[in-house]
Design a protein around this motif. Sequence first.
Motif, PDB file in Angstrom:
ATOM      1  N   ALA A   1       0.851  -1.191   0.000  1.00 42.62           N
ATOM      2  CA  ALA A   1       0.000   0.000   0.000  1.00 42.62           C
ATOM      3  C   ALA A   1       0.882   1.234   0.000  1.00 42.62           C
ATOM      4  CB  ALA A   1      -0.917   0.002   1.211  1.00 42.62           C
ATOM      5  N   ASP A   2       0.390   2.279  -0.678  1.00 42.23           N
ATOM      6  CA  ASP A   2       1.174   3.506  -0.742  1.00 42.23           C
ATOM      7  C   ASP A   2       0.615   4.616   0.138  1.00 42.23           C
ATOM      8  OD1 ASP A   2      -1.082   4.053  -2.188  1.00 42.23           O
ATOM      9  OD2 ASP A   2      -0.053   4.659  -4.023  1.00 42.23           O
ATOM     10  N   GLU A   3      -0.612   4.433   0.660  1.00 42.86           N
ATOM     11  CA  GLU A   3      -1.208   5.447   1.529  1.00 42.86           C
ATOM     12  C   GLU A   3      -2.074   4.743   2.578  1.00 42.86           C
ATOM     13  OE1 GLU A   3      -3.096   8.688  -0.520  1.00 42.86           O
ATOM     14  OE2 GLU A   3      -1.644   8.637  -2.149  1.00 42.86           O
ATOM     15  N   ARG A   4      -3.083   5.435   3.064  1.00 39.86           N
ATOM     16  CA  ARG A   4      -3.929   4.900   4.119  1.00 39.86           C
ATOM     17  C   ARG A   4      -4.711   3.677   3.641  1.00 39.86           C
ATOM     18  NH1 ARG A   4      -9.255   6.371   5.482  1.00 39.86           N
ATOM     19  NH2 ARG A   4      -9.829   5.898   7.634  1.00 39.86           N
ATOM     20  N   VAL A   5      -4.816   2.678   4.531  1.00 41.55           N
ATOM     21  CA  VAL A   5      -5.523   1.437   4.231  1.00 41.55           C
ATOM     22  C   VAL A   5      -6.586   1.209   5.299  1.00 41.55           C
ATOM     23  CG1 VAL A   5      -5.308  -1.051   3.931  1.00 41.55           C
ATOM     24  CG2 VAL A   5      -3.471   0.452   3.166  1.00 41.55           C
ATOM     25  N   GLU A   6      -7.773   0.765   4.861  1.00 45.33           N
ATOM     26  CA  GLU A   6      -8.858   0.449   5.770  1.00 45.33           C
ATOM     27  C   GLU A   6      -9.057  -1.072   5.804  1.00 45.33           C
ATOM     28  OE1 GLU A   6     -11.513   4.455   4.840  1.00 45.33           O
ATOM     29  OE2 GLU A   6     -11.828   2.622   3.659  1.00 45.33           O
ATOM     30  N   LEU A   7      -8.817  -1.672   6.957  1.00 44.14           N
ATOM     31  CA  LEU A   7      -9.005  -3.112   7.128  1.00 44.14           C
ATOM     32  C   LEU A   7     -10.235  -3.368   7.980  1.00 44.14           C
ATOM     33  CD1 LEU A   7      -5.649  -2.582   7.269  1.00 44.14           C
ATOM     34  CD2 LEU A   7      -5.714  -5.062   7.309  1.00 44.14           C
ATOM     35  N   LYS A   8     -11.015  -4.357   7.571  1.00 42.09           N
ATOM     36  CA  LYS A   8     -12.155  -4.824   8.356  1.00 42.09           C
ATOM     37  C   LYS A   8     -11.851  -6.263   8.751  1.00 42.09           C
ATOM     38  CE  LYS A   8     -17.212  -5.109   8.248  1.00 42.09           C
ATOM     39  NZ  LYS A   8     -18.421  -4.928   7.409  1.00 42.09           N
ATOM     40  N   ILE A   9     -11.711  -6.512  10.047  1.00 42.97           N
ATOM     41  CA  ILE A   9     -11.164  -7.767  10.553  1.00 42.97           C
ATOM     42  C   ILE A   9     -12.176  -8.440  11.466  1.00 42.97           C
ATOM     43  CG2 ILE A   9      -9.313  -8.785  11.930  1.00 42.97           C
ATOM     44  CD1 ILE A   9      -7.541  -6.445  11.091  1.00 42.97           C
ATOM     45  N   THR A  10     -12.408  -9.751  11.241  1.00 40.51           N
ATOM     46  CA  THR A  10     -13.337 -10.513  12.067  1.00 40.51           C
ATOM     47  C   THR A  10     -12.670 -11.802  12.525  1.00 40.51           C
ATOM     48  OG1 THR A  10     -15.176  -9.696  10.711  1.00 40.51           O
ATOM     49  CG2 THR A  10     -15.621 -11.548  12.201  1.00 40.51           C
TER      50      THR A  10
ATOM     51  N   VAL B   1       2.189  -4.773   6.121  1.00 39.58           N
ATOM     52  CA  VAL B   1       1.887  -3.764   5.117  1.00 39.58           C
ATOM     53  C   VAL B   1       3.211  -3.273   4.540  1.00 39.58           C
ATOM     54  CG1 VAL B   1       0.756  -1.577   4.629  1.00 39.58           C
ATOM     55  CG2 VAL B   1      -0.202  -3.111   6.369  1.00 39.58           C
ATOM     56  N   ASN B   2       3.455  -3.608   3.277  1.00 43.04           N
ATOM     57  CA  ASN B   2       4.710  -3.281   2.617  1.00 43.04           C
ATOM     58  C   ASN B   2       4.593  -2.002   1.798  1.00 43.04           C
ATOM     59  OD1 ASN B   2       5.952  -6.089   3.093  1.00 43.04           O
ATOM     60  ND2 ASN B   2       4.115  -6.587   1.910  1.00 43.04           N
TER      61      ASN B   2
ATOM     62  N   PHE C   1     -14.166  -5.600  13.239  1.00 42.77           N
ATOM     63  CA  PHE C   1     -13.409  -4.476  13.779  1.00 42.77           C
ATOM     64  C   PHE C   1     -12.737  -3.733  12.633  1.00 42.77           C
ATOM     65  CE2 PHE C   1     -13.839  -7.434  17.222  1.00 42.77           C
ATOM     66  CZ  PHE C   1     -13.967  -6.646  18.359  1.00 42.77           C
ATOM     67  N   SER C   2     -12.754  -2.419  12.711  1.00 45.02           N
ATOM     68  CA  SER C   2     -12.088  -1.597  11.705  1.00 45.02           C
ATOM     69  C   SER C   2     -10.722  -1.169  12.213  1.00 45.02           C
ATOM     70  CB  SER C   2     -12.926  -0.359  11.378  1.00 45.02           C
ATOM     71  OG  SER C   2     -14.134  -0.741  10.728  1.00 45.02           O
ATOM     72  N   VAL C   3      -9.743  -1.301  11.323  1.00 42.36           N
ATOM     73  CA  VAL C   3      -8.363  -0.930  11.638  1.00 42.36           C
ATOM     74  C   VAL C   3      -7.847  -0.069  10.496  1.00 42.36           C
ATOM     75  CG1 VAL C   3      -6.008  -1.780  11.944  1.00 42.36           C
ATOM     76  CG2 VAL C   3      -7.919  -3.004  13.003  1.00 42.36           C
ATOM     77  N   ASP C   4      -7.361   1.107  10.822  1.00 40.49           N
ATOM     78  CA  ASP C   4      -6.800   2.008   9.816  1.00 40.49           C
ATOM     79  C   ASP C   4      -5.286   2.022   9.930  1.00 40.49           C
ATOM     80  OD1 ASP C   4      -9.307   2.630   8.985  1.00 40.49           O
ATOM     81  OD2 ASP C   4      -9.414   4.584   9.969  1.00 40.49           O
ATOM     82  N   VAL C   5      -4.635   1.887   8.770  1.00 42.09           N
ATOM     83  CA  VAL C   5      -3.175   1.887   8.706  1.00 42.09           C
ATOM     84  C   VAL C   5      -2.754   2.954   7.716  1.00 42.09           C
ATOM     85  CG1 VAL C   5      -1.120   0.512   8.257  1.00 42.09           C
ATOM     86  CG2 VAL C   5      -3.164  -0.591   9.175  1.00 42.09           C
ATOM     87  N   ASP C   6      -1.850   3.835   8.136  1.00 38.50           N
ATOM     88  CA  ASP C   6      -1.494   4.952   7.263  1.00 38.50           C
ATOM     89  C   ASP C   6      -0.035   4.938   6.808  1.00 38.50           C
ATOM     90  OD1 ASP C   6      -0.188   5.622   9.585  1.00 38.50           O
ATOM     91  OD2 ASP C   6      -1.288   7.497   9.937  1.00 38.50           O
ATOM     92  N   LYS C   7       0.676   3.797   7.039  1.00 42.19           N
ATOM     93  CA  LYS C   7       2.068   3.711   6.605  1.00 42.19           C
ATOM     94  C   LYS C   7       2.490   2.245   6.586  1.00 42.19           C
ATOM     95  CE  LYS C   7       3.741   4.309  11.346  1.00 42.19           C
ATOM     96  NZ  LYS C   7       4.551   5.150  12.261  1.00 42.19           N
ATOM     97  N   PRO C   8       3.561   1.896   5.868  1.00 43.81           N
ATOM     98  CA  PRO C   8       4.066   0.526   5.929  1.00 43.81           C
ATOM     99  C   PRO C   8       4.447   0.159   7.362  1.00 43.81           C
ATOM    100  CG  PRO C   8       5.039   1.693   4.082  1.00 43.81           C
ATOM    101  CD  PRO C   8       4.310   2.725   4.893  1.00 43.81           C
ATOM    102  N   CYS C   9       4.025  -1.017   7.796  1.00 44.06           N
ATOM    103  CA  CYS C   9       4.308  -1.462   9.162  1.00 44.06           C
ATOM    104  C   CYS C   9       3.978  -2.944   9.272  1.00 44.06           C
ATOM    105  CB  CYS C   9       3.499  -0.655  10.180  1.00 44.06           C
ATOM    106  SG  CYS C   9       1.714  -0.703   9.926  1.00 44.06           S
ATOM    107  N   GLN C  10       4.319  -3.512  10.431  1.00 40.59           N
ATOM    108  CA  GLN C  10       4.021  -4.911  10.712  1.00 40.59           C
ATOM    109  C   GLN C  10       3.428  -4.990  12.109  1.00 40.59           C
ATOM    110  OE1 GLN C  10       7.992  -5.168  10.483  1.00 40.59           O
ATOM    111  NE2 GLN C  10       8.123  -5.211   8.267  1.00 40.59           N
ATOM    112  N   PHE C  11       2.331  -5.745  12.255  1.00 41.04           N
ATOM    113  CA  PHE C  11       1.701  -5.788  13.575  1.00 41.04           C
ATOM    114  C   PHE C  11       0.927  -7.085  13.768  1.00 41.04           C
ATOM    115  CE2 PHE C  11      -1.047  -3.290  10.730  1.00 41.04           C
ATOM    116  CZ  PHE C  11      -2.281  -3.900  10.869  1.00 41.04           C
TER     117      PHE C  11
END
Length: 491
Positions: free
Chosen positions: A77-86, A140-141, A115-125
């Motif tokens: 992803a190059d910008e903000r990402v919206e994840l919906k996780i169950t 997130v690469n 659950f909604s999770v917003d990610v705005d940069k490359p990271c690992q969690f």
Amino acid sequence: MKKSLLLAIAFTLGILCVSSVNAEVTLWPVPEGETPSALWKVQVNGSDATPLSARTADPPFEKYNYGGEYAFLSLDADERVELKITPNVGKEIDALTVRPLSLGIKPTKNEDGSFSVDVDKPCQFSVEYNGREHPLLVFVNPPEKDVPNADDPNVVYYGPGVHEPEGGKVELTDNQTLYLAPGAVVKCQIYAHGKNIAIRGRGVVDSSKWPWPTGPCPHVLSINSSQNVHIEGIIIRGASHWTVVPVNCDDVLIENIKLCGGRVQNDDGINPCNSRRVTVRNTFIRTDDDCMALKGLDVNNGNCEDVTVENCVFWCDRARIVLMGHESRAPYMRNVIFRNIDVIHAQTRNFLFEPGERMIMENVLVENVNFEMGVENALTPEELEKMKNIDISQLKFNVDVANRDNWLFVGRPVVNQYMHTQEPGHIKNVVIRNINVTGDISYAGILFNGADETHRTDGVTLENITVFGKKLDANSPLIHIGDHTDNVEIK
């Protein structure tokens, strides 16, 4: 080239580009022959994304409970990402935790139980509903650049799909690149020997078919007497023994790789052995054994020095986060930096510095480390009080205190069963600063001592160490400075 044509090419490769007003995300489906994980349901920007599966505690280690099977999902992803996780656990979950907490990601619950999770940069969690039990790891690469050409004679290329190389071994030499495309799962181990070698991509190296501690290579990713090696982007799943091991190497860069281990013991994550100018950054490691271990395997291969590890997330189920020493067959282990590290699960002595075999361990810096202690580390008030009053003279090598040994830092020259020369080493100039411990109350002691009048620990600085909201000082019962130790500063 028009965007519609780009999308058509992407679908042909088994890759899906999902656009939204916020970001462009690259996903890839589970290849045929690979069993997806049923533990979690995930959508990314409204499109389905299927996690893959990893596991812990294969035979003969099934008696250990480290949370069992877990899932992982990788995307670009190059910008903000919206994840919906169950989580698929058969019951309603009230809350999820995203670790490391330093990311500041707080899931919000939706009416449908997701659950909604917003990610705005490359990271690992890690996404968790009950600590180590069946988590979802999310990687997130940043978007890939300069993807190698499959027709290049110097490129070993694996496209989307499941691959089983003959004999389970991939060999690389001078000026070669191994590329694992998004959606590739390659059941192999890798042996590299030469100059200017690259191992990269978004695919998976899968070593889980080999029982402990076997396989066609000395390690899952074995780099022997090589120079200028770059490892980037890949995932390694199910190591059967040590995972990424540069032996007698110079100029190794390891970045944005993800190790999904914990299947067997002795699955050390990254072990620079007698190697120089090694950099590890933006990397996620989950292992049963040490996340990182610096070792000297052969004194004739020179020092282990100029090693920098930064911006990483570490999770160790049984052993240490960082081990330096034990196999100490090198004149020096020096100029080592660990900075900006998140420890999200740990079990024992987190950072263990134990040189032997006359080796000099010097110039070690550990700074900006967050330790998140889980319920597996928690102590009763009685246990905690007992451990605050330890008699240092009674400490043993294998078990530092009765029933518990989850120290933050231990530094001491030793002799142990792994050493060929039964003589302690030396510790010189260790700086530990800006350390923060949160989570469930646990023992979080710091110990430094020398071995004898000749094998000393000389030069230790402890600065700005906060344990469960309290900054430690020279009078703290959590700091233990033993005999044969010189020039200790606590501030």
